[in-house]
Write a protein that holds these residues in place. Structure first.
Motif, short mmCIF file in Angstrom:
data_model
loop_
_atom_site.label_atom_id
_atom_site.label_comp_id
_atom_site.label_asym_id
_atom_site.label_seq_id
_atom_site.Cartn_x
_atom_site.Cartn_y
_atom_site.Cartn_z
N GLN A 1 0.83 -1.20 0.00
CA GLN A 1 0.00 0.00 0.00
C GLN A 1 0.87 1.26 0.00
O GLN A 1 0.60 2.21 -0.74
CB GLN A 1 -0.92 0.01 1.22
N ALA A 2 1.91 1.25 0.83
CA ALA A 2 2.79 2.41 0.90
C ALA A 2 3.52 2.61 -0.43
O ALA A 2 3.66 3.75 -0.90
CB ALA A 2 3.80 2.23 2.03
N GLU A 3 3.96 1.52 -1.01
CA GLU A 3 4.69 1.61 -2.28
C GLU A 3 3.77 2.12 -3.39
O GLU A 3 4.18 2.95 -4.21
CB GLU A 3 5.25 0.23 -2.64
N ALA A 4 2.54 1.63 -3.38
CA ALA A 4 1.59 2.10 -4.40
C ALA A 4 1.31 3.59 -4.22
O ALA A 4 1.28 4.36 -5.19
CB ALA A 4 0.30 1.29 -4.32
N GLY A 5 1.11 4.00 -2.96
CA GLY A 5 0.86 5.42 -2.70
C GLY A 5 2.09 6.25 -3.02
O GLY A 5 1.98 7.36 -3.57
N LEU A 6 3.27 5.74 -2.70
CA LEU A 6 4.52 6.45 -2.97
C LEU A 6 4.73 6.59 -4.47
O LEU A 6 5.15 7.65 -4.96
CB LEU A 6 5.69 5.67 -2.34
N THR A 7 4.40 5.56 -5.20
CA THR A 7 4.54 5.61 -6.66
C THR A 7 3.63 6.70 -7.23
O THR A 7 4.05 7.44 -8.12
CB THR A 7 4.21 4.24 -7.27
N GLU A 8 2.42 6.76 -6.72
CA GLU A 8 1.48 7.79 -7.20
C GLU A 8 2.02 9.19 -6.92
O GLU A 8 1.87 10.10 -7.74
CB GLU A 8 0.11 7.61 -6.55
N ILE A 9 2.67 9.35 -5.77
CA ILE A 9 3.24 10.66 -5.44
C ILE A 9 4.32 11.03 -6.43
O ILE A 9 4.36 12.14 -6.97
CB ILE A 9 3.79 10.66 -4.00
N TYR A 10 5.21 10.09 -6.75
CA TYR A 10 6.33 10.38 -7.65
C TYR A 10 5.87 10.52 -9.10
O TYR A 10 6.52 11.19 -9.90
CB TYR A 10 7.44 9.33 -7.51
N LYS A 11 4.75 9.92 -9.45
CA LYS A 11 4.21 10.09 -10.80
C LYS A 11 3.82 11.55 -11.04
O LYS A 11 3.92 12.06 -12.15
CB LYS A 11 2.96 9.21 -10.99
N LYS A 12 3.37 12.19 -9.98
CA LYS A 12 2.86 13.54 -10.12
C LYS A 12 3.95 14.61 -9.91
O LYS A 12 3.70 15.80 -10.13
CB LYS A 12 1.73 13.76 -9.12
N MET A 13 5.15 14.18 -9.49
CA MET A 13 6.24 15.13 -9.24
C MET A 13 6.99 15.44 -10.54
O MET A 13 6.98 14.66 -11.49
CB MET A 13 7.23 14.56 -8.22
N LYS A 14 7.68 16.57 -10.51
CA LYS A 14 8.56 16.92 -11.63
C LYS A 14 9.79 16.01 -11.55
O LYS A 14 10.23 15.66 -10.45
CB LYS A 14 8.97 18.39 -11.54
N PRO A 15 10.37 15.59 -12.67
CA PRO A 15 11.52 14.67 -12.67
C PRO A 15 12.71 15.16 -11.87
O PRO A 15 13.35 14.36 -11.18
CB PRO A 15 11.87 14.53 -14.15
N ASP A 16 13.05 16.44 -11.91
CA ASP A 16 14.22 16.91 -11.17
C ASP A 16 14.00 16.85 -9.66
O ASP A 16 14.90 16.48 -8.90
CB ASP A 16 14.62 18.32 -11.62
N ALA A 17 12.80 17.18 -9.18
CA ALA A 17 12.49 17.11 -7.74
C ALA A 17 12.45 15.64 -7.28
O ALA A 17 12.96 15.29 -6.21
CB ALA A 17 11.17 17.80 -7.45
N ALA A 18 11.84 14.78 -8.09
CA ALA A 18 11.77 13.35 -7.75
C ALA A 18 13.17 12.75 -7.71
O ALA A 18 13.47 11.93 -6.83
CB ALA A 18 10.89 12.62 -8.77
#
Length: 179
Positions: free
Chosen positions: A106-123
């Motif tokens: 669950q955490a990994e799925a939520g974390l993935t969703e967070i990084y999908k929405k971030m800009k590549p340089d910040a991620a």
């Protein structure tokens, strides 16, 4: 004192009176007269000891076996108790591991969703500072386009290590056993 000879006593009476003490004297004078006679080949004291030991050997062996059996039963009960305790702990561990894995998914799925929405340089800045296995898992779950943009923004050594982990995870020759 009474005299043995009495004038009225007959010779026959006198013989009867003297016969018992005379027979006793004769028997006492013969050595071993009262000893039990053993015919030749009878049991001697050594043979008696051997026979006694032979007679009690089976009951003694049976008693030893009984004591050993009781000891084995105690050990078996102890082992069964320990196995039951180990099974209980194994079940607790498996339950804990399942809850942990569910949480991580669950955490990994939520974390993935967070990084999908971030800009590549910040991620990239955040992922290169976290645990390399977690960063690799997150990047693997992203789309190839987004993953390549994030890896491009990372330090080259960190990006190469993450790419190596991702490559080994998809290798069919890699062992499924994490140890």
């Amino acid at each position: 004192m009474k005299t043995i000879l009495n004038h009225e006593m007959t010779v026959l009476q006198l013989l009867r009176r003297l016969a018992l003490p005379a027979a006793g004297l004769v028997l006492l004078s013969i050595p071993g007269a009262f000893a039990q006679e053993h015919p030749e080949g009878d049991i001697t004291s050594q043979d008696e000891i051997k026979q006694f030991c032979t007679n009690i050997a089976d009951p003694a062996r049976d008693q030893r076996y009984l004591l050993q059996k009781q000891e084995l039963e105690k050990l078996r009960a102890d082992i069964d108790a320990r196995v039951a305790e180990m099974d209980k702990r194994k079940a607790e561990y498996q339950d804990w591991l399942k809850r942990r894995d569910d949480f991580l998914k669950q955490a990994e799925a939520g974390l993935t969703e967070i990084y999908k929405k971030m800009k590549p340089d910040a991620a990239a800045l955040q992922l290169q500072d976290m645990n390399i296995e977690v960063a690799s898992a997150v990047i693997m779950r992203l789309s190839p386009r987004q993953s390549s943009l994030i890896l491009n923004e990372m330090d080259a050594k960190k990006a190469a290590a993450i790419a190596s982990i991702i490559a080994s995870a998809s290798d069919p020759n890699t062992s499924k056993d994490p140890s």
